[in-house]
Design a protein around this motif. Structure first.
Motif, PDB file in Angstrom:
ATOM      1  N   ALA A 115       0.712  -1.141  -0.023  1.00 25.71           N
ATOM      2  CA  ALA A 115       0.088   0.223  -0.137  1.00 25.71           C
ATOM      3  C   ALA A 115       1.063   1.303   0.040  1.00 25.71           C
ATOM      4  N   LEU A 116       0.480   2.251  -0.875  1.00 23.91           N
ATOM      5  CA  LEU A 116       0.978   3.438  -0.791  1.00 23.91           C
ATOM      6  C   LEU A 116       0.877   4.227   0.864  1.00 23.91           C
ATOM      7  N   PRO A 117       2.014   4.675   1.133  1.00 25.04           N
ATOM      8  CA  PRO A 117       1.938   5.122   2.589  1.00 25.04           C
ATOM      9  C   PRO A 117       0.723   6.469   2.449  1.00 25.04           C
ATOM     10  N   ARG A 118       0.021   6.459   3.664  1.00 28.39           N
ATOM     11  CA  ARG A 118      -0.966   7.616   3.581  1.00 28.39           C
ATOM     12  C   ARG A 118      -0.819   8.794   3.375  1.00 28.39           C
ATOM     13  N   LYS A 119       0.475   9.308   3.737  1.00 21.95           N
ATOM     14  CA  LYS A 119       1.127  10.776   3.557  1.00 21.95           C
ATOM     15  C   LYS A 119       1.276  11.099   2.265  1.00 21.95           C
ATOM     16  N   TYR A 120       1.262   9.925   0.971  1.00 26.30           N
ATOM     17  CA  TYR A 120       1.326  10.250  -0.052  1.00 26.30           C
ATOM     18  C   TYR A 120       0.053  10.346  -1.161  1.00 26.30           C
ATOM     19  N   HIS A 121      -0.917  10.022  -0.374  1.00 29.25           N
ATOM     20  CA  HIS A 121      -2.246   9.759  -1.064  1.00 29.25           C
ATOM     21  C   HIS A 121      -2.546  11.031  -2.054  1.00 29.25           C
ATOM     22  N   GLY A 122      -2.549  12.183  -1.052  1.00 30.90           N
ATOM     23  CA  GLY A 122      -3.097  13.521  -1.654  1.00 30.90           C
ATOM     24  C   GLY A 122      -2.039  13.820  -3.200  1.00 30.90           C
ATOM     25  N   ALA A 123      -0.691  13.625  -2.804  1.00 30.47           N
ATOM     26  CA  ALA A 123       0.228  13.851  -3.745  1.00 30.47           C
ATOM     27  C   ALA A 123      -0.026  13.074  -5.044  1.00 30.47           C
ATOM     28  N   SER A 124      -0.241  11.826  -4.847  1.00 27.89           N
ATOM     29  CA  SER A 124      -0.378  10.710  -5.909  1.00 27.89           C
ATOM     30  C   SER A 124      -1.673  11.145  -6.754  1.00 27.89           C
ATOM     31  N   VAL A 125      -2.889  11.677  -6.164  1.00 21.32           N
ATOM     32  CA  VAL A 125      -3.790  11.820  -6.781  1.00 21.32           C
ATOM     33  C   VAL A 125      -3.540  13.185  -7.796  1.00 21.32           C
ATOM     34  N   TYR A 156      -8.513   7.486  -6.246  1.00 20.19           N
ATOM     35  CA  TYR A 156      -8.164   8.051  -7.681  1.00 20.19           C
ATOM     36  C   TYR A 156      -9.546   8.042  -8.569  1.00 20.19           C
ATOM     37  N   ARG A 157     -10.587   7.594  -8.011  1.00 19.25           N
ATOM     38  CA  ARG A 157     -11.937   7.359  -9.049  1.00 19.25           C
ATOM     39  C   ARG A 157     -12.381   8.910  -9.447  1.00 19.25           C
ATOM     40  N   ARG A 158     -12.217   9.923  -8.467  1.00 15.80           N
ATOM     41  CA  ARG A 158     -12.775  11.247  -8.951  1.00 15.80           C
ATOM     42  C   ARG A 158     -11.894  11.734  -9.862  1.00 15.80           C
ATOM     43  N   ALA A 159     -10.628  11.686  -9.757  1.00 15.46           N
ATOM     44  CA  ALA A 159      -9.834  12.199 -10.578  1.00 15.46           C
ATOM     45  C   ALA A 159      -9.905  11.780 -12.170  1.00 15.46           C
ATOM     46  N   LEU A 160     -10.014  10.358 -12.178  1.00 14.91           N
ATOM     47  CA  LEU A 160     -10.182   9.685 -13.295  1.00 14.91           C
ATOM     48  C   LEU A 160     -11.661   9.936 -14.017  1.00 14.91           C
ATOM     49  N   GLY A 161     -12.614  10.264 -13.109  1.00 14.66           N
ATOM     50  CA  GLY A 161     -13.729  10.652 -13.692  1.00 14.66           C
ATOM     51  C   GLY A 161     -13.826  12.045 -14.471  1.00 14.66           C
ATOM     52  N   LEU A 162     -13.148  12.922 -13.787  1.00 14.18           N
ATOM     53  CA  LEU A 162     -12.961  14.404 -14.158  1.00 14.18           C
ATOM     54  C   LEU A 162     -11.971  14.378 -15.263  1.00 14.18           C
ATOM     55  N   LEU A 163     -10.890  13.461 -15.396  1.00 20.47           N
ATOM     56  CA  LEU A 163     -10.163  13.307 -16.623  1.00 20.47           C
ATOM     57  C   LEU A 163     -10.966  13.113 -17.884  1.00 20.47           C
ATOM     58  N   ALA A 164     -11.707  12.170 -17.535  1.00 19.81           N
ATOM     59  CA  ALA A 164     -12.722  11.560 -18.535  1.00 19.81           C
ATOM     60  C   ALA A 164     -13.668  12.961 -19.236  1.00 19.81           C
ATOM     61  N   PHE A 165     -14.077  13.700 -18.353  1.00 20.24           N
ATOM     62  CA  PHE A 165     -15.075  14.750 -18.453  1.00 20.24           C
ATOM     63  C   PHE A 165     -14.290  15.812 -19.412  1.00 20.24           C
ATOM     64  N   TRP A 166     -13.032  16.050 -18.898  1.00 22.91           N
ATOM     65  CA  TRP A 166     -12.278  17.026 -19.549  1.00 22.91           C
ATOM     66  C   TRP A 166     -11.748  16.680 -20.861  1.00 22.91           C
ATOM     67  N   TYR A 167     -11.418  15.405 -21.120  1.00 25.47           N
ATOM     68  CA  TYR A 167     -11.174  14.825 -22.441  1.00 25.47           C
ATOM     69  C   TYR A 167     -12.312  14.758 -23.186  1.00 25.47           C
ATOM     70  N   VAL A 168     -13.512  14.693 -22.698  1.00 24.97           N
ATOM     71  CA  VAL A 168     -14.786  14.713 -23.519  1.00 24.97           C
ATOM     72  C   VAL A 168     -15.054  16.338 -24.033  1.00 24.97           C
ATOM     73  N   VAL A 169     -14.605  17.156 -23.123  1.00 20.34           N
ATOM     74  CA  VAL A 169     -14.794  18.639 -23.396  1.00 20.34           C
ATOM     75  C   VAL A 169     -13.910  18.949 -24.367  1.00 20.34           C
ATOM     76  N   MET A 170     -12.696  18.553 -24.451  1.00 19.70           N
ATOM     77  CA  MET A 170     -11.481  19.182 -25.344  1.00 19.70           C
ATOM     78  C   MET A 170     -11.864  18.126 -26.880  1.00 19.70           C
ATOM     79  N   HIS A 171     -12.539  16.877 -26.486  1.00 20.50           N
ATOM     80  CA  HIS A 171     -12.680  16.157 -27.762  1.00 20.50           C
ATOM     81  C   HIS A 171     -14.028  16.885 -28.679  1.00 20.50           C
ATOM     82  N   PHE A 172     -14.882  17.497 -27.957  1.00 21.88           N
ATOM     83  CA  PHE A 172     -15.971  18.247 -28.474  1.00 21.88           C
ATOM     84  C   PHE A 172     -15.674  19.539 -28.983  1.00 21.88           C
TER      85      PHE A 172
END
Lengths: 270, 218
Positions: free
Chosen positions: B9-19, B82-98
């Motif tokens: 597991a990634l140490p908790r203190k790196y969680h924020g940075a990893s996102v 990481y789920r929120r970041a992945l979902g928002l990346l999908a959103f921004w890629y759709v925005v850029m695609h459109f």
């Protein structure tokens, strides 16, 4: 590709040529894969020599033409616009000769109305023809009405940019019909048959509502999934080259060919 | 008793940075693609290539977003952060695609764009997916989660419809449906089918090993 000599011809528009690297690296040739880069990447083991085209059907003297005989026709450089059905276009300096000159040699019978073409079938050298997934029915087949085939603009091309064709462009011999969408320009031809019936054509078999037999470039008839009103000229400097232009009826060759379709409903015969 | 080995597991203190690192890395394909396209280095039809690149990455991020839950269920890998970041990346890629379609491809020719969306089913479906993504992106923050409570969960089930729309849009956009389109349709189908199976699987596993091992590994 070897150097290939040709005489200049009057059919040369005053338009910038598409760079050779785009002409030879951005191709639809599904026998080598469905991505645009696949034909250049996957056609290395294809053998374009020896080669011959068999011409048969409703002709007085059916025969085969070896590639050397084809090379012996008086070759011309023809600079043509090429409009892909996917709404992009190029300007390509082809080298070839009018198909009519080949047809003259076999003496089509009066009953012949159409010309059918067939691409080579070589699953061992064409990875798109092998394996589990086959995007189209092979061999690729195309067809023209006899008067279209005999039109002076219709050529068999043996080269481009002063060299013999590379495999990804349809070596060693392909059809070029500049007023029709690019998929009519069947590549690596092994057979030409004169017939009295409209021959089947590969893309029409695959999606009859999207690709018709005639496939004349027509900005007024959209592809069901995209507009054909404009086209993107390849190789004009990335995103901001201002390369989108209006598509012209018959790809700008209307003066020469529109009379072939006098009285025809081109929306129904798309 | 079976114990599923927990991955380090990634140490908790790196969680924020990893996102944040995921956001930074996640935008690289778009930035690099734009650089290649703007400098004339994308082969052939540069605008279409860039448009397709953005669409494909949007679909990849949608698939990744929907993979978080089965990864946890099946392998005990908890990447929920990481789920929120992945979902928002999908959103921004759709925005850029459109945006690429609207600006670079269609030169902001709105009559054509509106006609495309209305008349061409694959574009209609893609557009529907984009519109459904907007409320999800707007509520992808802690405040909205607190505020909406259980309604947030219900709203975000739209992600399933969006992923299906994305995969269908992709398959319908090409001239011949090939292995690549079938793979994405297959992945989305498996990820969606997992949802109804999930409660029974988790119940079965709880009966087998008491509690899912990853819960103890925390």
């Amino acid at each position: 590709a070897a150097a290939l000599k040709a005489n200049p011809s009057p059919f040369s528009p005053d338009e910038a040529l598409t760079p050779e690297k785009d002409v030879t690296n951005y191709n639809n040739f599904y026998e080598f894969g469905t991505d645009k880069g696949d034909p250049a990447a996957n056609s290395g083991s294809f053998k374009p020599t020896p080669w011959s085209i068999k011409v048969d059907g409703m002709v007085a003297s059916p025969r085969e033409f070896g590639i050397e005989e084809l090379m012996a026709f008086p070759l011309e450089e023809r600079i043509y616009r090429m409009r892909c059905v996917e709404a992009w276009s190029m300007v390509i300096p082809w080298i070839g000769f009018p198909l009519a000159k080949l047809l003259d040699k076999v003496e089509p019978l009066g009953s012949a109305k159409y010309v059918a073409f067939e691409t080579v079938l070589r699953p061992d050298q064409m990875p798109g023809q092998a394996g589990f997934f086959q995007p189209l029915q092979w061999p690729y087949v195309e067809g023209l009405r006899l008067d279209e085939a005999r039109h002076p603009l219709t050529i068999l091309a043996l080269g481009l940019y002063g060299k013999t064709l590379q495999n990804q462009n349809g070596a060693p011999v392909r059809l070029v019909v500049p007023w029709k969408y690019g998929f009519k320009g069947i590549k690596s031809i092994v057979k030409i048959t004169l017939t009295d019936k409209q021959p089947p054509t590969t893309w029409n078999i695959s999606a009859p509502t999207e690709y018709g037999f005639y496939a004349n470039v027509n900005p007024a008839v959209d592809h069901p999934r995209w507009s054909q009103a404009t086209e993107n000229r390849i190789g004009e400097g990335g995103f901001f080259g201002g390369s989108r232009r209006k598509t012209l009826p018959f790809n700008g060759y209307g003066e020469e060919v529109a009379s072939l379709y006098a009285g025809m409903d081109l929306k129904a015969n798309f | 008793m079976t114990v599923i080995p927990a991955i380090p597991a990634l140490p908790r203190k790196y969680h924020g940075a990893s996102v944040w690192a995921l956001y930074a890395v996640g935008f690289i394909p778009a930035v690099f693609g734009f650089y290649l396209g703007a400098t004339g280095q994308l082969p052939g039809d540069a605008i279409k290539e860039f448009e397709h690149l953005l669409g494909l990455w949007a679909l990849r991020y949608l698939v990744a977003t929907l993979s978080i839950t089965p990864l946890r269920d099946l392998f005990g890998i908890n990447w929920l952060r990481y789920r929120r970041a992945l979902g928002l990346l999908a959103f921004w890629y759709v925005v850029m695609h459109f945006a690429t379609y609207m600006i670079l491809d269609k030169y902001l020719d709105f009559p054509t764009i509106v006609a495309d969306i209305a008349r061409r089913p694959f574009i209609t479906i893609g557009m529907a997916g984009f519109i459904m993504l907007i409320p999800l992106a707007l509520t992808s923050n802690n405040w909205s989660i607190r505020r909406l409570g259980s309604r947030w969960n219900r709203l975000h089930k739209l992600a399933y419809v969006i992923a299906a729309a994305g995969a269908v849009h992709f398959a319908m956009s090409v001239k011949v449906v090939g292995p690549q389109q079938l793979i994405y349709i297959g992945m989305v189908m498996v990820l969606l089918l997992w949802r109804p199976l999930r409660p029974r699987f988790n119940q079965w596993r709880r009966a087998q090993i008491g509690r899912p091992s990853f819960e103890r590994a925390r």
